[in-house]
Design a protein around this motif. Sequence first.
Motif, PDB file in Angstrom:
ATOM      1  N   MET B   1       0.915  -1.249  -0.001  1.00  0.00           N
ATOM      2  CA  MET B   1       0.003   0.224   0.139  1.00  0.00           C
ATOM      3  C   MET B   1       0.675   1.330  -0.045  1.00  0.00           C
ATOM      4  O   MET B   1       0.851   2.073  -0.855  1.00  0.00           O
ATOM      5  N   ARG B   2       1.901   1.243   0.986  1.00  0.00           N
ATOM      6  CA  ARG B   2       2.827   2.485   1.049  1.00  0.00           C
ATOM      7  C   ARG B   2       3.567   2.393  -0.282  1.00  0.00           C
ATOM      8  O   ARG B   2       3.828   3.608  -0.775  1.00  0.00           O
ATOM      9  N   LYS B   3       3.964   1.269  -0.740  1.00  0.00           N
ATOM     10  CA  LYS B   3       4.752   1.371  -1.867  1.00  0.00           C
ATOM     11  C   LYS B   3       4.095   1.811  -3.008  1.00  0.00           C
ATOM     12  O   LYS B   3       4.773   2.753  -3.792  1.00  0.00           O
ATOM     13  N   TRP B   4       2.647   1.449  -3.203  1.00  0.00           N
ATOM     14  CA  TRP B   4       2.072   2.096  -4.304  1.00  0.00           C
ATOM     15  C   TRP B   4       1.818   3.729  -4.256  1.00  0.00           C
ATOM     16  O   TRP B   4       1.624   4.325  -5.351  1.00  0.00           O
ATOM     17  N   ALA B   5       1.425   3.953  -2.981  1.00  0.00           N
ATOM     18  CA  ALA B   5       1.301   5.500  -2.948  1.00  0.00           C
ATOM     19  C   ALA B   5       2.627   6.286  -3.153  1.00  0.00           C
ATOM     20  O   ALA B   5       2.644   7.027  -4.024  1.00  0.00           O
ATOM     21  N   LEU B   6       3.852   5.699  -2.811  1.00  0.00           N
ATOM     22  CA  LEU B   6       5.042   6.215  -3.052  1.00  0.00           C
ATOM     23  C   LEU B   6       5.139   6.400  -4.923  1.00  0.00           C
ATOM     24  O   LEU B   6       5.430   7.313  -5.149  1.00  0.00           O
ATOM     25  N   ARG B   7       4.841   5.220  -5.333  1.00  0.00           N
ATOM     26  CA  ARG B   7       4.972   5.381  -6.667  1.00  0.00           C
ATOM     27  C   ARG B   7       4.089   6.244  -7.570  1.00  0.00           C
ATOM     28  O   ARG B   7       4.547   6.936  -8.452  1.00  0.00           O
ATOM     29  N   ILE B   8       2.831   6.420  -7.104  1.00  0.00           N
ATOM     30  CA  ILE B   8       2.088   7.281  -7.705  1.00  0.00           C
ATOM     31  C   ILE B   8       2.405   8.451  -7.252  1.00  0.00           C
ATOM     32  O   ILE B   8       2.379   9.470  -8.289  1.00  0.00           O
ATOM     33  N   LEU B   9       3.148   8.827  -6.122  1.00  0.00           N
ATOM     34  CA  LEU B   9       3.632  10.076  -5.827  1.00  0.00           C
ATOM     35  C   LEU B   9       4.663  10.630  -6.840  1.00  0.00           C
ATOM     36  O   LEU B   9       4.988  11.709  -7.367  1.00  0.00           O
ATOM     37  N   PHE B  10       5.719   9.551  -6.948  1.00  0.00           N
ATOM     38  CA  PHE B  10       6.822   9.928  -7.977  1.00  0.00           C
ATOM     39  C   PHE B  10       6.265  10.006  -9.411  1.00  0.00           C
ATOM     40  O   PHE B  10       7.099  10.791 -10.110  1.00  0.00           O
ATOM     41  N   PHE B  11       5.254   9.440  -9.535  1.00  0.00           N
ATOM     42  CA  PHE B  11       4.701   9.490 -11.126  1.00  0.00           C
ATOM     43  C   PHE B  11       4.202  10.810 -11.187  1.00  0.00           C
ATOM     44  O   PHE B  11       4.443  11.579 -12.317  1.00  0.00           O
ATOM     45  N   MET B  12       3.600  11.397 -10.247  1.00  0.00           N
ATOM     46  CA  MET B  12       2.730  12.652 -10.651  1.00  0.00           C
ATOM     47  C   MET B  12       4.159  13.597 -10.372  1.00  0.00           C
ATOM     48  O   MET B  12       4.150  14.604 -11.088  1.00  0.00           O
ATOM     49  N   LEU B  13       5.116  13.481  -9.445  1.00  0.00           N
ATOM     50  CA  LEU B  13       6.182  14.303  -9.618  1.00  0.00           C
ATOM     51  C   LEU B  13       7.182  14.301 -11.067  1.00  0.00           C
ATOM     52  O   LEU B  13       7.280  15.398 -11.544  1.00  0.00           O
ATOM     53  N   PHE B  14       6.930  13.264 -11.466  1.00  0.00           N
ATOM     54  CA  PHE B  14       7.675  12.904 -12.830  1.00  0.00           C
ATOM     55  C   PHE B  14       6.871  13.970 -14.098  1.00  0.00           C
ATOM     56  O   PHE B  14       7.382  14.756 -14.738  1.00  0.00           O
ATOM     57  N   MET B  15       5.555  13.785 -13.993  1.00  0.00           N
ATOM     58  CA  MET B  15       4.640  14.510 -14.913  1.00  0.00           C
ATOM     59  C   MET B  15       4.888  16.009 -14.367  1.00  0.00           C
ATOM     60  O   MET B  15       4.963  16.857 -15.594  1.00  0.00           O
ATOM     61  N   LEU B  16       4.894  16.538 -13.405  1.00  0.00           N
ATOM     62  CA  LEU B  16       4.976  18.088 -12.963  1.00  0.00           C
ATOM     63  C   LEU B  16       6.247  18.521 -13.563  1.00  0.00           C
ATOM     64  O   LEU B  16       6.443  19.564 -14.293  1.00  0.00           O
ATOM     65  N   MET B  17       7.447  17.632 -13.231  1.00  0.00           N
ATOM     66  CA  MET B  17       8.622  18.205 -13.774  1.00  0.00           C
ATOM     67  C   MET B  17       8.735  18.294 -15.375  1.00  0.00           C
ATOM     68  O   MET B  17       9.276  18.973 -16.002  1.00  0.00           O
ATOM     69  N   SER B  18       8.089  17.067 -15.935  1.00  0.00           N
ATOM     70  CA  SER B  18       8.141  16.954 -17.417  1.00  0.00           C
ATOM     71  C   SER B  18       7.446  18.219 -17.853  1.00  0.00           C
ATOM     72  O   SER B  18       7.896  18.819 -18.932  1.00  0.00           O
ATOM     73  N   TYR B  19       6.172  18.581 -17.342  1.00  0.00           N
ATOM     74  CA  TYR B  19       5.454  19.664 -17.628  1.00  0.00           C
ATOM     75  C   TYR B  19       6.382  21.180 -17.687  1.00  0.00           C
ATOM     76  O   TYR B  19       6.263  21.924 -18.626  1.00  0.00           O
ATOM     77  N   SER B  20       6.989  21.017 -16.641  1.00  0.00           N
ATOM     78  CA  SER B  20       7.609  22.217 -16.659  1.00  0.00           C
ATOM     79  C   SER B  20       8.910  22.413 -17.603  1.00  0.00           C
ATOM     80  O   SER B  20       9.023  23.356 -18.008  1.00  0.00           O
ATOM     81  N   VAL B  21       9.287  21.081 -17.611  1.00  0.00           N
ATOM     82  CA  VAL B  21      10.626  21.202 -18.660  1.00  0.00           C
ATOM     83  C   VAL B  21      10.347  21.531 -20.149  1.00  0.00           C
ATOM     84  O   VAL B  21      10.822  22.173 -20.957  1.00  0.00           O
ATOM     85  N   LEU B  22       8.810  20.977 -20.389  1.00  0.00           N
ATOM     86  CA  LEU B  22       8.395  21.114 -21.687  1.00  0.00           C
ATOM     87  C   LEU B  22       8.000  22.647 -21.968  1.00  0.00           C
ATOM     88  O   LEU B  22       7.731  22.976 -23.175  1.00  0.00           O
ATOM     89  N   GLN B  23       8.061  23.397 -21.164  1.00  0.00           N
ATOM     90  CA  GLN B  23       7.805  24.886 -21.257  1.00  0.00           C
ATOM     91  C   GLN B  23       8.925  25.533 -21.544  1.00  0.00           C
ATOM     92  O   GLN B  23       9.040  26.813 -21.914  1.00  0.00           O
TER      93      GLN B  23
END
Lengths: 126, 101, 142
Positions: B1-23
């Motif tokens: 459970m904690r593992k999956w929460a962390l994975r989702i958190l890191f995926f969201m961080l990846f999307m956020l950083m990718s979005y800012s890099v694409l700008q």
Amino acid sequence: MIEFLQMLYDYVNYLGAVALFIIGLHTVVTHSNLIKRIMGINIMGTAVFYFFIAIGNVTGGLPPILTDTPGEYINPLPSVLILTGIVVVVSITVYSLSLVIRIYETYGTIDQDEIAKINERENADD
Amino acid sequence: MRKWALRILFFMLFMLMSYSVLQMPGDIGLDSPAYNEATHHYIEESLGETGAINIIASILTDYRAFDTLGETIVLFTSIIAVISILRPSAKPEEEEAPTDG
Amino acid sequence: MDDIIVKSITRIIIPFVQLYGIFIILHGHVSPGGGFSGGALFGTSLILYTLIFGVDKAQKKFSHRVSEIAESGGILIYLSIGVIGIFTAGYFLSNKAAGFPLGEAGSLLSGGMIPLLMIGVGIKVASTMVTLFHTLIMEERL
């Protein structure tokens, strides 16, 4: 769709740097083995270097050594700044490795969870 | 459970950083904001001002020589730090041994 | 490591690696490379020697005394070349203004103080790599 894929292709260096950074951060956060954490810090440092070099790149550019060949040179400034960064990462790595050696001598383990357990036990004894 | 929460958190961080890099401006070469007048100065004037054809060497040891001096001092400090951590282990045991015996 | 093949190959390879490292340091201003990469190459050859022949033999080749001199000497070369600029031009670490001959572009003797500083940085980086490796590997005996 094609435009989106084209955009991803144009930004592939930046996205690769972001992915590498996230991999390093994930390693640092999820692993309790201290050596693996140091590896994660190294991967994060490499991601930053990669990002800097990607910013300075010019597609089809020449390396920044003056020649008679016609063409544009890539941006030399990020490459110079990254040399400083490499030295700092090497120093951080060696310093943390020596700290890990001392931790292993004191606790007999390099796993952070077990170190926390040992500390709790000692505090309970006191 | 904690593992999956962390994975989702890191995926969201990846999307956020990718979005800012694409700008950012992409690989647009000479029009990039990083390719500014300082870079043009280095490329055009460095041969006359330093005499070295390797622009990186001329920036590293002429224009930004203080930076390299700091770099060597960082290396020196890292050696002192590592030795100061690893060396003194033997001494306290030697001092304790006679008092115990 | 007690392997005759590894030992023989290492003995043959090490001089070439060191020669290449010195070449990279001295040609830092006319080709890719410089003090950092050349120093790392030179240090790596001594680390290879330590791995193959053991730390005792390596300590004879690169003792603490040599490491002390190389560590301080690298920085002192750098600083003393910088101080020359104070007396001749009024600024620390100045190159053309301090009167260093710039030479003919592209030749080995060009760039004023740049090759000299590269030599200092190369000595410093090479000795740092070896000293850090020896310190970490000798830790059990200290």
